[in-house]
Design a protein around this motif. Structure first.
Motif, PDB file in Angstrom:
ATOM      1  N   ASN A  71      35.752  43.141  38.901  1.00  0.00           N
ATOM      2  CA  ASN A  71      35.514  41.866  39.575  1.00  0.00           C
ATOM      3  C   ASN A  71      35.880  40.733  38.616  1.00  0.00           C
ATOM      4  N   VAL A  72      36.989  40.063  38.857  1.00  0.00           N
ATOM      5  CA  VAL A  72      37.509  39.064  37.905  1.00  0.00           C
ATOM      6  C   VAL A  72      37.389  37.643  38.450  1.00  0.00           C
ATOM      7  N   SER A  73      36.756  37.434  39.599  1.00  0.00           N
ATOM      8  CA  SER A  73      36.611  36.076  40.132  1.00  0.00           C
ATOM      9  C   SER A  73      35.709  35.258  39.233  1.00  0.00           C
ATOM     10  N   ASP A  74      35.963  33.938  39.171  1.00  0.00           N
ATOM     11  CA  ASP A  74      35.203  33.076  38.264  1.00  0.00           C
ATOM     12  C   ASP A  74      34.130  32.281  38.999  1.00  0.00           C
ATOM     13  N   PHE A  75      33.648  32.793  40.125  1.00  0.00           N
ATOM     14  CA  PHE A  75      32.572  32.121  40.854  1.00  0.00           C
ATOM     15  C   PHE A  75      31.636  33.163  41.444  1.00  0.00           C
ATOM     16  N   LEU A  76      30.487  32.700  41.889  1.00  0.00           N
ATOM     17  CA  LEU A  76      29.520  33.564  42.559  1.00  0.00           C
ATOM     18  C   LEU A  76      29.387  33.155  44.010  1.00  0.00           C
ATOM     19  N   THR A  77      29.121  34.127  44.853  1.00  0.00           N
ATOM     20  CA  THR A  77      28.881  33.855  46.270  1.00  0.00           C
ATOM     21  C   THR A  77      27.483  34.350  46.628  1.00  0.00           C
ATOM     22  N   LEU A  78      26.653  33.426  47.103  1.00  0.00           N
ATOM     23  CA  LEU A  78      25.289  33.767  47.475  1.00  0.00           C
ATOM     24  C   LEU A  78      25.020  33.340  48.909  1.00  0.00           C
ATOM     25  N   SER A  79      24.346  34.200  49.637  1.00  0.00           N
ATOM     26  CA  SER A  79      23.963  33.858  51.002  1.00  0.00           C
ATOM     27  C   SER A  79      22.786  32.893  50.977  1.00  0.00           C
ATOM     28  N   GLU A  80      22.472  32.326  52.116  1.00  0.00           N
ATOM     29  CA  GLU A  80      21.336  31.409  52.200  1.00  0.00           C
ATOM     30  C   GLU A  80      20.025  32.079  51.778  1.00  0.00           C
ATOM     31  N   PRO A  81      19.725  33.310  52.255  1.00  0.00           N
ATOM     32  CA  PRO A  81      18.488  33.977  51.804  1.00  0.00           C
ATOM     33  C   PRO A  81      18.478  34.217  50.294  1.00  0.00           C
ATOM     34  N   GLN A  82      19.649  34.570  49.737  1.00  0.00           N
ATOM     35  CA  GLN A  82      19.710  34.790  48.290  1.00  0.00           C
ATOM     36  C   GLN A  82      19.438  33.493  47.527  1.00  0.00           C
ATOM     37  N   GLN A  83      19.969  32.384  48.025  1.00  0.00           N
ATOM     38  CA  GLN A  83      19.736  31.098  47.375  1.00  0.00           C
ATOM     39  C   GLN A  83      18.257  30.714  47.433  1.00  0.00           C
ATOM     40  N   ALA A  84      17.642  30.969  48.590  1.00  0.00           N
ATOM     41  CA  ALA A  84      16.223  30.655  48.730  1.00  0.00           C
ATOM     42  C   ALA A  84      15.378  31.529  47.814  1.00  0.00           C
ATOM     43  N   LEU A  85      15.733  32.805  47.702  1.00  0.00           N
ATOM     44  CA  LEU A  85      14.993  33.726  46.856  1.00  0.00           C
ATOM     45  C   LEU A  85      15.103  33.338  45.386  1.00  0.00           C
ATOM     46  N   ALA A  86      16.278  32.865  44.988  1.00  0.00           N
ATOM     47  CA  ALA A  86      16.506  32.468  43.594  1.00  0.00           C
ATOM     48  C   ALA A  86      16.109  31.019  43.328  1.00  0.00           C
ATOM     49  N   ASN A  87      15.621  30.335  44.360  1.00  0.00           N
ATOM     50  CA  ASN A  87      15.212  28.929  44.221  1.00  0.00           C
ATOM     51  C   ASN A  87      16.364  28.063  43.708  1.00  0.00           C
ATOM     52  N   VAL A  88      17.543  28.297  44.271  1.00  0.00           N
ATOM     53  CA  VAL A  88      18.722  27.524  43.888  1.00  0.00           C
ATOM     54  C   VAL A  88      18.785  26.273  44.761  1.00  0.00           C
ATOM     55  N   THR A  89      18.664  25.119  44.128  1.00  0.00           N
ATOM     56  CA  THR A  89      18.767  23.845  44.843  1.00  0.00           C
ATOM     57  C   THR A  89      19.843  23.000  44.186  1.00  0.00           C
ATOM     58  N   THR A  90      20.437  22.118  44.979  1.00  0.00           N
ATOM     59  CA  THR A  90      21.535  21.289  44.477  1.00  0.00           C
ATOM     60  C   THR A  90      21.235  19.810  44.713  1.00  0.00           C
ATOM     61  N   ASP A  91      21.998  18.972  44.014  1.00  0.00           N
ATOM     62  CA  ASP A  91      21.883  17.539  44.189  1.00  0.00           C
ATOM     63  C   ASP A  91      23.238  16.916  43.905  1.00  0.00           C
ATOM     64  N   THR A  92      23.486  15.768  44.540  1.00  0.00           N
ATOM     65  CA  THR A  92      24.745  15.058  44.339  1.00  0.00           C
ATOM     66  C   THR A  92      24.632  14.155  43.121  1.00  0.00           C
ATOM     67  N   VAL A  93      25.615  14.233  42.240  1.00  0.00           N
ATOM     68  CA  VAL A  93      25.588  13.476  40.997  1.00  0.00           C
ATOM     69  C   VAL A  93      25.765  11.990  41.281  1.00  0.00           C
ATOM     70  N   LYS A  94      24.884  11.168  40.657  1.00  0.00           N
ATOM     71  CA  LYS A  94      24.967   9.713  40.775  1.00  0.00           C
ATOM     72  C   LYS A  94      24.815   9.097  39.393  1.00  0.00           C
ATOM     73  N   THR A  95      25.286   7.876  39.255  1.00  0.00           N
ATOM     74  CA  THR A  95      25.093   7.149  38.005  1.00  0.00           C
ATOM     75  C   THR A  95      23.924   6.176  38.168  1.00  0.00           C
ATOM     76  N   GLY A  96      23.298   5.848  37.054  1.00  0.00           N
ATOM     77  CA  GLY A  96      22.176   4.922  37.106  1.00  0.00           C
ATOM     78  C   GLY A  96      21.669   4.620  35.715  1.00  0.00           C
ATOM     79  N   LEU A  97      20.601   3.818  35.652  1.00  0.00           N
ATOM     80  CA  LEU A  97      19.997   3.435  34.383  1.00  0.00           C
ATOM     81  C   LEU A  97      19.293   4.637  33.765  1.00  0.00           C
TER      82      LEU A  97
END
Length: 405
Positions: A71-97
């Motif tokens: 397996n030589v791919s440079d990314f991971l693929t996770l289903s929605e249940p897998q993301q929930a189980l691993a507590n994977v959350t994302t956010d959009t990058v913003k600039t600020g003080l």
């Protein structure tokens, strides 16, 4: 007949050779297939450890886990249940003080400017001690102790004589001045104005004098017991007030340039994290603490509810830098290893790829990203380390292998 036999022999030898070649080819194919499906193992914590058989990691002792090296791919693929189980959350990058600060270990201490020693103004015997233990709160004007003093009785008698003389010679300023001087002596010996007026109206002295608390506070020390004889000026007790309390913190000499007298810092007392306080630096020690390489800084914070106690631990946040436009991420979103620092970026539905970044200053919660991420990128803010471990297990290598910082 001989020709026919010879032809059959040639055909038999040719068939045997073909069978042998076919068998050889089959064996080679089996060996290739066996090699292709041979299981490989690696350490989840140290992907550089690779083995062709189960075992333990020579670095950390963890059991080696199998992975698919094809397996030589440079990314991971996770289903929605897998993301929930691993507590994977994302956010959009913003600039600020962004404000960076350094945390210093601090402690609370009594402000000695609010400590008052109650001492005896006259020599005598402690006839009654109304506060007999430390830790008792008292109010201003509350009786603290009663003393028997012949010296004070003599001063009282002197005052009564002078006021009697002044009343007999109302036009003589000299007797009036003597009476006023005698009264001032009593006041200097801590006699209250009300006590002097009461004695004047009764025209009667008393060798017993009750002394009251000069201020609100808590009895922190007791130096006498009932029946004890004391000299003039002897300490009776000490009272401490806690309307303000000192906050002391330690820092290394190399960090001394970060703080100046008058700087405003944030103080968080352990146990009262929801009630941070602002404090001005009032003192910077001119010398290191004895037996250490630390400097002490100090300030005071209000304590009107008396909830802060001397000896409590505190955290002092010392400002280091302010950036008006910065990209920051939660500290847990950035993974540091021997290859550098990297984050995980969401590249598609259920797809996550590692990305090398450069970091700047950080505070307790967030870290500045100076290179490698742009405003608008969707970044994993929790569960990044689980993605890292999953990548190692599936790929058998560091997510940043082959990347240059």
């Amino acid at each position: 007949m001989k020709k026919t036999l010879k032809a059959l022999t040639v055909l038999l030898l040719a068939g045997t050779a073909l069978l042998g070649f076919s068998s050889c080819n089959d064996g080679e194919t089996e060996r290739h297939t066996e090699t292709a499906h041979k299981q490989t193992y690696t350490c989840p914590m140290h992907p550089q450890i690779v083995s062709d058989k189960p075992g333990t990691c020579p670095i950390c002792g963890m059991d080696l886990a199998p992975f698919d090296k094809s397996n030589v791919s440079d990314f991971l693929t996770l289903s929605e249940p897998q993301q929930a189980l691993a507590n994977v959350t994302t956010d959009t990058v913003k600039t600020g003080l962004f404000s960076s600060f350094k945390q210093l270990n601090g402690r609370l201490a009594v402000d000695p400017s609010q400590t008052e020693f109650v001492s005896s103004r006259v020599a005598g015997r402690i006839e009654a001690l109304y506060i007999k233990q430390t830790g008792v709160p008292v109010r201003k004007g509350q009786p603290l102790y009663k003393i028997y003093s012949e010296q004070l009785a003599a001063l009282q008698q002197e005052y009564l004589v002078t006021i009697a003389q002044a009343s007999q010679f109302p036009n003589d300023k000299k007797f009036e001045q003597l009476a006023e001087a005698a009264k001032q002596k009593l006041l200097l010996y801590n006699q209250a104005e009300a006590q002097v007026l009461q004695m004047k109206s009764r025209k009667q002295t008393s060798p017993y004098v009750t002394y009251a608390a000069p201020k609100d506070g808590v009895v922190s020390e007791l130096f006498v017991t009932e029946g004890q004889y004391v000299a003039e000026g002897s300490s009776i007790m000490s009272l401490e007030a806690y309307h303000t309390i000192w906050v002391e913190a330690d820092l290394y000499p190399a960090e001394a340039s970060l703080v100046k007298k008058g700087n405003v810092v944030k103080v968080t007392v352990v146990g009262f994290e929801n009630e941070p306080q602002k404090m001005h630096i009032e003192f910077i020690a001119p010398a290191l603490q004895a037996g250490s390489q630390l400097l002490t800084i100090r300030g005071s914070v209000p304590n009107f509810k008396n909830q802060f106690k001397a000896g409590m631990q505190a955290v002092v946040e010392l400002p280091v830098a302010n950036t008006s436009k910065a990209i920051t991420l939660p500290v847990d979103a950035v993974i540091h290893d021997s290859k550098g620092a990297h984050i995980w970026v969401k590249t598609g539905v259920g797809k996550f790829a590692p990305k090398m970044v450069e970091t700047g200053v950080e505070n307790f919660n967030r870290i500045e990203i100076t290179k490698g991420v742009n405003e608008g990128d969707v970044v994993v803010v929790s569960g990044a380390y689980l993605l890292y471990s999953e990548f190692v297990l599936k790929k058998g290598k560091n997510p940043m292998a082959g990347h240059n910082h």
